[in-house]
Design a protein around this motif. Sequence first.
Motif, short mmCIF file in Angstrom:
data_model
loop_
_atom_site.label_atom_id
_atom_site.label_comp_id
_atom_site.label_asym_id
_atom_site.label_seq_id
_atom_site.Cartn_x
_atom_site.Cartn_y
_atom_site.Cartn_z
N LEU A 107 46.73 64.45 50.29
CA LEU A 107 46.94 63.22 49.52
C LEU A 107 47.11 62.03 50.45
CD1 LEU A 107 49.60 64.46 46.92
CD2 LEU A 107 47.13 64.26 46.57
N PRO A 108 46.68 60.84 50.03
CA PRO A 108 46.98 59.63 50.82
C PRO A 108 48.47 59.33 50.79
CG PRO A 108 45.94 59.04 48.73
CD PRO A 108 45.86 60.54 48.84
N SER A 154 48.55 59.15 38.78
CA SER A 154 47.74 60.35 39.03
C SER A 154 46.36 60.21 38.41
CB SER A 154 48.44 61.59 38.46
OG SER A 154 49.70 61.77 39.04
N GLY A 155 46.33 59.67 37.20
CA GLY A 155 45.05 59.49 36.51
C GLY A 155 44.16 58.46 37.20
N GLY A 156 44.78 57.51 37.90
CA GLY A 156 44.01 56.47 38.56
C GLY A 156 43.86 56.67 40.05
N GLU A 157 44.21 57.86 40.57
CA GLU A 157 44.13 58.12 42.00
C GLU A 157 42.76 58.71 42.37
OE1 GLU A 157 44.25 58.38 45.69
OE2 GLU A 157 46.01 57.47 44.75
N PRO A 158 41.93 57.97 43.12
CA PRO A 158 40.59 58.47 43.47
C PRO A 158 40.63 59.72 44.35
CG PRO A 158 40.80 56.09 43.91
CD PRO A 158 42.17 56.62 43.63
N SER A 159 41.70 59.86 45.15
CA SER A 159 41.79 60.98 46.08
C SER A 159 42.72 62.08 45.57
CB SER A 159 42.29 60.49 47.45
OG SER A 159 41.49 59.43 47.93
N PHE A 160 42.88 62.17 44.25
CA PHE A 160 43.80 63.15 43.67
C PHE A 160 43.37 64.57 44.05
CE2 PHE A 160 45.20 66.08 40.35
CZ PHE A 160 46.55 65.76 40.26
N PRO A 287 41.11 54.38 49.22
CA PRO A 287 40.82 53.57 48.04
C PRO A 287 41.97 53.59 47.04
CG PRO A 287 39.62 55.65 47.94
CD PRO A 287 40.25 55.58 49.30
N VAL A 288 42.25 52.46 46.43
CA VAL A 288 43.27 52.37 45.39
C VAL A 288 42.66 51.67 44.17
CG1 VAL A 288 45.27 52.34 46.92
CG2 VAL A 288 44.12 50.20 46.38
N THR A 289 43.21 51.97 43.01
CA THR A 289 42.72 51.36 41.78
C THR A 289 43.83 50.56 41.12
OG1 THR A 289 43.37 53.27 40.43
CG2 THR A 289 41.14 53.31 41.41
#
Length: 314
Positions: A107-108, A154-160, A287-289
């Motif tokens: 995880l980041p 969690s739903g918006g994490e590209p690197s989940f 990346p972050v959203t």
Amino acid sequence: MSSLIQSPASKKQAILVTSLIILWYSTNIGVLLLNKFLLSSYGFAFPIFLTMCHMSACAVFSYISIVLLKVVPMQRIKSRSQFFRIATLSVVFCGSVVGGNISLKYLPVSFNQAVGSTTPFFTALFAYMMTLKREAWVTYACLVPVVAGVVIASGGEPSFHLYGFVMCIGATAARAFKSVLQGVLLSNEGEKLNSMNLMLYMSPIAVIVLLPAALVMEPNVLEVTILLGIEHKFMWLLLLLNSTLAYGANLCNFLVTKHTSALTLQVLGNAKGAVAVVISILIFRNPVTFIGIAGYTMTVMGVVAYGETKRRYK
């Protein structure tokens, strides 16, 4: 007018506290970023061995600080039962640190910190389960955005990564469990230890637990570490620096607590997480959203509200 003029003593105290806070931030964020760098960017994929290095440094530096330099008075272990309590805390602490380091492989740092912010939720849960200690309903209500924010993030994490997420949740829960367990096991006034002395006794026990675990679960750790040390000339320096920072973070945490207050420490801790997120994004460019940022912001706001309601209703 005279009240606005600080005395030399108060100025020195303000400089000392400010310096300690900067050091606390630097060591905490530094060890977090170096952990991430070593575990995911440097090819050193051994979180158990890395935790053992941290605990070895803490054992050595704790001995130097307390026994040789006498930074704080040494507190002796007074009974066999107290020793077993400390050993139990050490094993739980090992689990929390190892879990956190494993999660950093997948995880980041920004998401790791977001999940770590849910510590108050687990602390309240374990406090109720182990001591039946209840808080005011408004205090529990503040935990809703804490959990909801992480769900949104969690739903918006590209690197989940599911495994990394599970390990991070486990590490956060173990950290909260250790905090509550410490209050229960060392509640006797005669057996209470300050955090410096507790680290002095916990660290060697942690090394004894982690060494066989590393050799069994990370069987090629010594071979790969030596090869990486030959290939990358700064490998050993990074490991030494990382381990030293791990002790520095514990030392600074103790000193900041000593010179401020529990409430100040809580506020500074919330801000530290946000600073770590920003720095990690700038360094690792993960990346972050907007959804992820919104979720993390909700979690932090929930933690702040939780701390404030606990202060008001205790």
